[in-house]
Motif scaffolding. Structure first.
Motif, mmCIF file in Angstrom:
data_model
loop_
_atom_site.group_PDB
_atom_site.id
_atom_site.type_symbol
_atom_site.label_atom_id
_atom_site.label_comp_id
_atom_site.label_asym_id
_atom_site.label_seq_id
_atom_site.Cartn_x
_atom_site.Cartn_y
_atom_site.Cartn_z
ATOM 1 N N GLY A 169 -1.621 19.796 24.609
ATOM 2 C CA GLY A 169 -3.325 19.525 24.393
ATOM 3 C C GLY A 169 -4.097 20.556 23.988
ATOM 4 N N TRP A 170 -5.026 20.336 23.674
ATOM 5 C CA TRP A 170 -5.750 21.336 23.342
ATOM 6 C C TRP A 170 -6.960 21.905 24.684
ATOM 7 N N ARG A 171 -7.156 21.033 26.021
ATOM 8 C CA ARG A 171 -7.133 21.344 26.560
ATOM 9 C C ARG A 171 -6.401 22.260 27.443
ATOM 10 N N ALA A 172 -5.296 21.983 27.283
ATOM 11 C CA ALA A 172 -3.980 22.428 28.329
ATOM 12 C C ALA A 172 -3.724 24.159 27.612
ATOM 13 N N ARG A 173 -4.620 24.122 26.118
ATOM 14 C CA ARG A 173 -3.645 25.374 25.456
ATOM 15 C C ARG A 173 -5.151 26.555 25.719
ATOM 16 N N MET A 174 -6.844 25.576 26.075
ATOM 17 C CA MET A 174 -7.620 26.269 26.407
ATOM 18 C C MET A 174 -7.767 26.552 27.356
ATOM 19 N N GLN A 215 -17.096 26.657 12.943
ATOM 20 C CA GLN A 215 -18.459 27.428 13.866
ATOM 21 C C GLN A 215 -18.081 27.038 15.445
ATOM 22 N N GLN A 216 -17.915 25.063 15.452
ATOM 23 C CA GLN A 216 -18.012 24.620 16.869
ATOM 24 C C GLN A 216 -17.172 25.322 17.437
ATOM 25 N N LYS A 217 -15.797 25.766 17.023
ATOM 26 C CA LYS A 217 -14.514 26.386 17.630
ATOM 27 C C LYS A 217 -14.739 27.632 17.975
ATOM 28 N N LEU A 218 -15.927 28.341 16.978
ATOM 29 C CA LEU A 218 -16.183 30.136 17.408
ATOM 30 C C LEU A 218 -17.147 30.235 18.793
ATOM 31 N N SER A 219 -18.145 28.948 18.480
ATOM 32 C CA SER A 219 -18.959 28.905 19.519
ATOM 33 C C SER A 219 -18.368 28.328 20.609
ATOM 34 N N ALA A 220 -17.400 27.392 21.136
ATOM 35 C CA ALA A 220 -16.812 27.301 21.988
ATOM 36 C C ALA A 220 -15.625 28.313 22.918
ATOM 37 N N LEU A 221 -15.397 29.092 22.056
ATOM 38 C CA LEU A 221 -14.230 30.286 22.370
ATOM 39 C C LEU A 221 -15.235 31.243 23.163
ATOM 40 N N LEU A 222 -16.761 31.166 22.428
ATOM 41 C CA LEU A 222 -17.650 32.165 23.175
ATOM 42 C C LEU A 222 -17.812 31.811 24.246
ATOM 43 N N ALA A 223 -18.384 30.875 24.556
ATOM 44 C CA ALA A 223 -18.750 30.465 25.341
ATOM 45 C C ALA A 223 -18.082 29.867 26.780
ATOM 46 N N VAL A 224 -16.585 30.000 26.452
ATOM 47 C CA VAL A 224 -15.781 30.059 27.144
ATOM 48 C C VAL A 224 -14.884 31.695 28.043
ATOM 49 N N ASP A 225 -15.281 32.332 27.312
ATOM 50 C CA ASP A 225 -15.006 34.002 27.760
ATOM 51 C C ASP A 225 -16.314 34.477 27.997
ATOM 52 N N TYR A 268 -12.701 25.187 38.327
ATOM 53 C CA TYR A 268 -14.434 24.240 38.738
ATOM 54 C C TYR A 268 -14.744 24.795 37.091
ATOM 55 N N GLY A 269 -14.914 25.797 36.762
ATOM 56 C CA GLY A 269 -16.158 26.004 35.898
ATOM 57 C C GLY A 269 -15.626 26.150 34.529
ATOM 58 N N LEU A 270 -13.757 26.199 34.860
ATOM 59 C CA LEU A 270 -13.486 25.957 33.063
ATOM 60 C C LEU A 270 -13.445 24.641 32.797
ATOM 61 N N GLU A 271 -12.929 23.687 33.203
ATOM 62 C CA GLU A 271 -13.318 21.997 33.326
ATOM 63 C C GLU A 271 -14.694 21.741 32.915
ATOM 64 N N LEU A 272 -15.281 22.314 33.379
ATOM 65 C CA LEU A 272 -16.972 21.943 33.495
ATOM 66 C C LEU A 272 -17.054 22.023 31.442
ATOM 67 N N LEU A 273 -17.186 23.096 31.805
ATOM 68 C CA LEU A 273 -16.992 23.970 29.809
ATOM 69 C C LEU A 273 -16.010 22.731 29.216
ATOM 70 N N LEU A 274 -14.807 22.647 29.480
ATOM 71 C CA LEU A 274 -13.481 21.834 28.876
ATOM 72 C C LEU A 274 -14.547 20.144 28.508
ATOM 73 N N ASP A 275 -14.500 20.232 30.360
ATOM 74 C CA ASP A 275 -15.430 18.562 29.656
ATOM 75 C C ASP A 275 -16.025 18.766 28.818
ATOM 76 N N GLY A 276 -17.347 19.309 28.548
ATOM 77 C CA GLY A 276 -18.178 19.225 27.607
ATOM 78 C C GLY A 276 -17.765 19.128 26.138
ATOM 79 N N ILE A 277 -16.924 20.423 25.972
ATOM 80 C CA ILE A 277 -16.061 20.618 24.813
ATOM 81 C C ILE A 277 -15.413 18.949 24.554
ATOM 82 N N ALA A 278 -14.883 18.767 24.951
ATOM 83 C CA ALA A 278 -14.319 17.205 25.502
ATOM 84 C C ALA A 278 -14.714 15.866 24.893
ATOM 85 N N VAL A 279 -16.829 16.031 25.271
ATOM 86 C CA VAL A 279 -16.949 14.810 24.462
ATOM 87 C C VAL A 279 -17.803 15.803 23.032
ATOM 88 N N ARG A 280 -18.175 16.749 22.649
ATOM 89 C CA ARG A 280 -17.921 17.020 20.914
ATOM 90 C C ARG A 280 -17.504 16.732 20.230
#
Length: 220
Positions: free
Chosen positions: A68-73, A123-133, A199-211
């Motif tokens: 799934g997308w979370r495991a991929r990210m 745009q949302q996908k690119l922004s998500a990548l920018l935040a995570v990276d 921990y930090g990655l999970e926080l970010l992925l949780d935020g993406i999941a809400v979006r």
């Protein structure tokens, strides 16, 4: 001579001696060419650094399979972090322009592929990548600069930090910090880099999941 050969020569010098040791002259000499001949391939030291960064990051050889997308990210973020850990000098390279080199574009493509099954816009996908990276790079940088990578010296400042923060912080002046420190450092913690990265990655992925969930709700 190829641009990739030039980048590999620069990476070898940076790996052995640090980024400060890299110069057009040193790279040219290591390849058996004159400094001026190098300028036929790269116009400046900044371009040389960009090529070196691309070579160090390498291809985005990620096996997503049916994840799934979370495991991929997670694979994507960890993959980039591992490349930076192998070449921490890449964190000192300034990037004055958006990445346009082959491997960096391939990593961006791989990140977008990780999110392809979500309803997010481009745009949302690119922004998500920018935040995570951006967060992952900062975590590698902070861990490296503070000496939290590899085996800690028992008497070193990093190993002593938990003990100092617990014993020296005035609970009356900094009550929240004192309480959090006792909770965080009261017992032997896991590896700092891995623990905080997860921990930090999970926080970010949780935020993406809400979006992602919100976008799905708004879809007709």
């Amino acid at each position: 001579m190829s641009i990739r050969q030039i980048g590999e020569a620069g990476v070898a010098i940076a790996y052995a001696e640090g980024l400060a040791a890299v110069s057009m002259k040193r790279v040219a000499e290591s390849l058996g060419f004159t400094t001026m001949s190098l300028y036929r391939y790269v116009d400046s030291k900044e371009q040389l650094a960009a090529v070196m960064y691309d070579v160090a990051l390498g291809p985005a050889d990620l096996a997503y399979g049916r994840k799934g997308w979370r495991a991929r990210m997670s694979l994507w973020a960890k993959g980039i972090a591992e490349r930076r850990l192998a070449h921490p000098w890449t964190l000192d390279i300034a990037q004055p322009a958006p990445p346009l080199t082959p491997n960096l574009l391939a990593w961006t493509e791989a990140g977008l592929a990780a999110l392809e099954r979500t309803p997010l816009t481009g745009q949302q996908k690119l922004s998500a990548l920018l935040a995570v990276d951006g967060w992952a790079a900062q975590h590698v940088r902070q861990s490296w600069q503070m000496g939290f990578l590899g085996e800690l010296e028992p008497d070193g400042p990093q190993a002593a930090y938990p003990r100092h923060i617990v014993t020296l912080v005035d609970a009356h002046r900094f009550p929240h910090l004192a309480a959090a420190s006792r909770d965080a450092f009261g017992e032997d913690s896991e590896d700092f880099f891995e623990q905080e990265f997860a921990y930090g990655l999970e926080l970010l992925l949780d935020g993406i999941a809400v979006r992602v969930a919100g976008t799905s709700t708004r879809d007709p």
